[in-house]
Motif scaffolding. Sequence first.
Motif, PDB file in Angstrom:
ATOM      1  N   THR A   4     -74.856 -29.650 -33.251  1.00  0.00           N
ATOM      2  CA  THR A   4     -74.468 -29.587 -31.854  1.00  0.00           C
ATOM      3  C   THR A   4     -75.687 -29.806 -30.954  1.00  0.00           C
ATOM      4  O   THR A   4     -76.835 -29.706 -31.400  1.00  0.00           O
ATOM      5  CB  THR A   4     -73.852 -28.219 -31.527  1.00  0.00           C
ATOM      6  OG1 THR A   4     -74.864 -27.210 -31.648  1.00  0.00           O
ATOM      7  CG2 THR A   4     -72.695 -27.902 -32.474  1.00  0.00           C
ATOM      8  N   ARG A  36     -66.705 -34.317 -28.172  1.00  0.00           N
ATOM      9  CA  ARG A  36     -67.807 -33.363 -28.207  1.00  0.00           C
ATOM     10  C   ARG A  36     -69.100 -34.083 -28.581  1.00  0.00           C
ATOM     11  O   ARG A  36     -69.194 -34.718 -29.625  1.00  0.00           O
ATOM     12  CB  ARG A  36     -67.502 -32.260 -29.230  1.00  0.00           C
ATOM     13  CG  ARG A  36     -68.548 -31.151 -29.249  1.00  0.00           C
ATOM     14  CD  ARG A  36     -68.235 -30.163 -30.343  1.00  0.00           C
ATOM     15  NE  ARG A  36     -69.147 -29.024 -30.312  1.00  0.00           N
ATOM     16  CZ  ARG A  36     -69.194 -28.074 -31.253  1.00  0.00           C
ATOM     17  NH1 ARG A  36     -68.366 -28.131 -32.286  1.00  0.00           N
ATOM     18  NH2 ARG A  36     -70.040 -27.070 -31.141  1.00  0.00           N
ATOM     19  N   GLN A  37     -70.110 -33.992 -27.713  1.00  0.00           N
ATOM     20  CA  GLN A  37     -71.381 -34.655 -27.992  1.00  0.00           C
ATOM     21  C   GLN A  37     -72.088 -33.963 -29.146  1.00  0.00           C
ATOM     22  O   GLN A  37     -72.220 -32.738 -29.164  1.00  0.00           O
ATOM     23  CB  GLN A  37     -72.276 -34.615 -26.753  1.00  0.00           C
ATOM     24  CG  GLN A  37     -71.820 -35.547 -25.641  1.00  0.00           C
ATOM     25  CD  GLN A  37     -72.816 -35.569 -24.500  1.00  0.00           C
ATOM     26  OE1 GLN A  37     -73.224 -34.527 -24.017  1.00  0.00           O
ATOM     27  NE2 GLN A  37     -73.203 -36.755 -24.066  1.00  0.00           N
TER      28      GLN A  37
END
Length: 212
Positions: A4, A36-37
């Motif tokens: 993440t 979601r990056q």
Amino acid sequence: MFVTTGQAGTALGCSIPTVKKLMATGVVPGVRDTGRQVFPLAALQALQARPTAHLAALGPAEVAVLRSDAPAKVDEPDRDWIGFGTGLDQTQLLTALSGWWRCDPARVAAGAVLPVTVAGFVVAVLTGLTAWESDGTAGTTGRHRFTGARLAGYLTDLTAPANAAAPTDPEDTRLAGLLLGTRLPSVSGGPIAYVATRPAAAGRPATEGEQA
């Protein structure tokens, strides 16, 4: 395998917005921007292994550092973009990075080189800083542009640094080779910071600037 943006920030010692800024420049291959990056683990490991810039080899006791943002479109007579991004060509990069900033232009010129950093990594190098023009504002609020600046080097892939420019000046080649892809931490409230190149000068406080 991915991590993440929060995990990448912890590993690199920076905030999530700073990680996202780095991703937005295009210098990290394999990032996933849809949904979601996330940050590629292999790229993160490569960035963790990047060395710190050997500033003592530069010569001057201090150099200015341009702490750049990701590229942004602007409506100005002398440039279309500000910031750094791999999607810009060399002409666009040079005009985007060579001004206008609040700074002490003589102090910037004295360093002879201007490393451009994103998230503390050197992604471009400017030289040819001996001439500048000002916006006419007196005092420390004046903004300046370096009219003879040269793009000595820039990166398109921070995980495998290679100069995407082709400098003809041997000193430009040396400076780009010395700085590109290294980690160069700096502290400032704006784009321009001043960094001591030798421990004896390390007590000098940073000077803040602001990019137009």
